[in-house]
Enzyme design. Structure first.
Site, PDB file in Angstrom:
ATOM      1  N   ALA A  60       0.833  -1.173   0.076  1.00  0.00           N
ATOM      2  CA  ALA A  60      -0.003  -0.060  -0.109  1.00  0.00           C
ATOM      3  C   ALA A  60       1.008   1.182  -0.007  1.00  0.00           C
ATOM      4  O   ALA A  60       1.928   1.470   0.922  1.00  0.00           O
ATOM      5  CB  ALA A  60      -0.907  -0.075   1.266  1.00  0.00           C
ATOM      6  N   ILE A  86       4.564  -1.127   3.333  1.00  0.00           N
ATOM      7  CA  ILE A  86       4.340   0.083   3.096  1.00  0.00           C
ATOM      8  C   ILE A  86       5.242   0.378   1.775  1.00  0.00           C
ATOM      9  O   ILE A  86       6.549   0.117   1.744  1.00  0.00           O
ATOM     10  CB  ILE A  86       4.844   0.933   4.227  1.00  0.00           C
ATOM     11  CG1 ILE A  86       4.097   0.744   5.448  1.00  0.00           C
ATOM     12  CG2 ILE A  86       4.846   2.519   3.846  1.00  0.00           C
ATOM     13  CD1 ILE A  86       2.440   1.239   5.218  1.00  0.00           C
ATOM     14  N   LYS A  87       4.574   0.979   0.814  1.00  0.00           N
ATOM     15  CA  LYS A  87       5.375   1.280  -0.445  1.00  0.00           C
ATOM     16  C   LYS A  87       5.719   2.774  -0.548  1.00  0.00           C
ATOM     17  O   LYS A  87       4.871   3.661  -0.297  1.00  0.00           O
ATOM     18  CB  LYS A  87       4.607   1.031  -1.512  1.00  0.00           C
ATOM     19  CG  LYS A  87       5.146   0.845  -2.996  1.00  0.00           C
ATOM     20  CD  LYS A  87       4.095   0.427  -3.883  1.00  0.00           C
ATOM     21  CE  LYS A  87       4.652   0.061  -5.276  1.00  0.00           C
ATOM     22  NZ  LYS A  87       3.638  -0.502  -6.113  1.00  0.00           N
ATOM     23  N   VAL A  88       7.104   3.173  -0.541  1.00  0.00           N
ATOM     24  CA  VAL A  88       7.502   4.404  -0.464  1.00  0.00           C
ATOM     25  C   VAL A  88       8.533   4.702  -1.756  1.00  0.00           C
ATOM     26  O   VAL A  88       8.928   3.798  -2.290  1.00  0.00           O
ATOM     27  CB  VAL A  88       8.369   4.660   0.702  1.00  0.00           C
ATOM     28  CG1 VAL A  88       7.672   4.650   1.976  1.00  0.00           C
ATOM     29  CG2 VAL A  88       9.704   3.883   0.641  1.00  0.00           C
TER      30      VAL A  88
END
Length: 222
Positions: A60, A86-88
């Site tokens: 996400a 967590i996608k950064v």
């Protein structure tokens, strides 16, 4: 022995349901564009996806560009389910967020990678996954698989790196076989590419012949 993981790159619940029943799907990746395409609330659709693949990572993505806001968004997203990654973005602030999140035992997918140096920094920041974008490099006349090869060689030089290579921006079945030959840990792909992987005209032709021959026998296995 390690296995190559297949993630679906989608936020379409029906598409995920279609493939999850095969047992072939190990996770899901999403991004702001896919969420927008779904027309749904990011938290609601992400929660549903996590329930469909409870044993696999669901990426996400944060939408903020600065570290402080990235962390606020990440805190909300990672509370949705235990299998959230967590996608950064691969930026200064994204790498900083990656380090903070990974130190807090949160899975992190660092996305939009286009150079081996970027992948090296992501591994140093503790990324769970690094997402090199093959198709977008190909669009510029470069060979995206060269990047996969370079990252793989670098990571093999440093066994302490645990970051998995997640090949992204997959445009065709050939991309999949190419990155598999190079040892990518994960490939994330749209449903249309996955369908194309098991479809072949010679398979169809052979099945038609088998079916005709079987009907001619007048038999039934049931």
């Amino acid at each position: 022995m390690p296995k190559m993981k297949i993630f679906l790159d989608t936020a379409d619940i029906k598409e995920i349901e279609e493939f999850v029943i095969t047992g072939l799907i190990d996770g899901v990746t999403t991004n702001p564009s896919l969420i927008a395409k779904s027309g749904r609330d990011i938290k609601e659709v992400t929660k549903e996806i996590c329930a469909l693949v409870p044993n696999g990572p669901v990426s996400a993505e944060v939408t903020a560009m600065d570290y402080k806001t990235m962390m606020k968004e990440a805190d909300i997203l990672r509370k949705i389910a235990d299998n959230i990654a967590i996608k950064v973005p691969l930026t200064f602030d994204g790498l900083r967020a990656c380090k903070t999140l990974s130190d807090d035992n949160t899975m992190v997918n660092v996305t939009l990678c286009f150079t081996a140096n970027q992948a090296l920094l992501a591994a140093k920041a503790g990324a769970t996954f690094i997402s090199p974008f093959l198709g977008r490099l190909d669009d510029l006349g470069q060979d995206g698989t060269d990047l996969i090869s370079d990252i793989s060689d670098i990571y093999l030089n440093y066994p302490e790196f645990e970051t998995e290579i997640l090949a992204a921006s997959i445009r065709s079945p050939k991309h999949v076989s190419d990155v598999a030959l190079l040892g990518a840990d994960v490939v994330t792909l749209p449903g249309k590419v996955l369908r194309a992987m098991y479809t072949h005209p010679l398979t169809d032709k052979g099945l038609d012949a088998f079916e005709k021959d079987w009907k001619s026998t007048g038999q039934s296995i049931l």
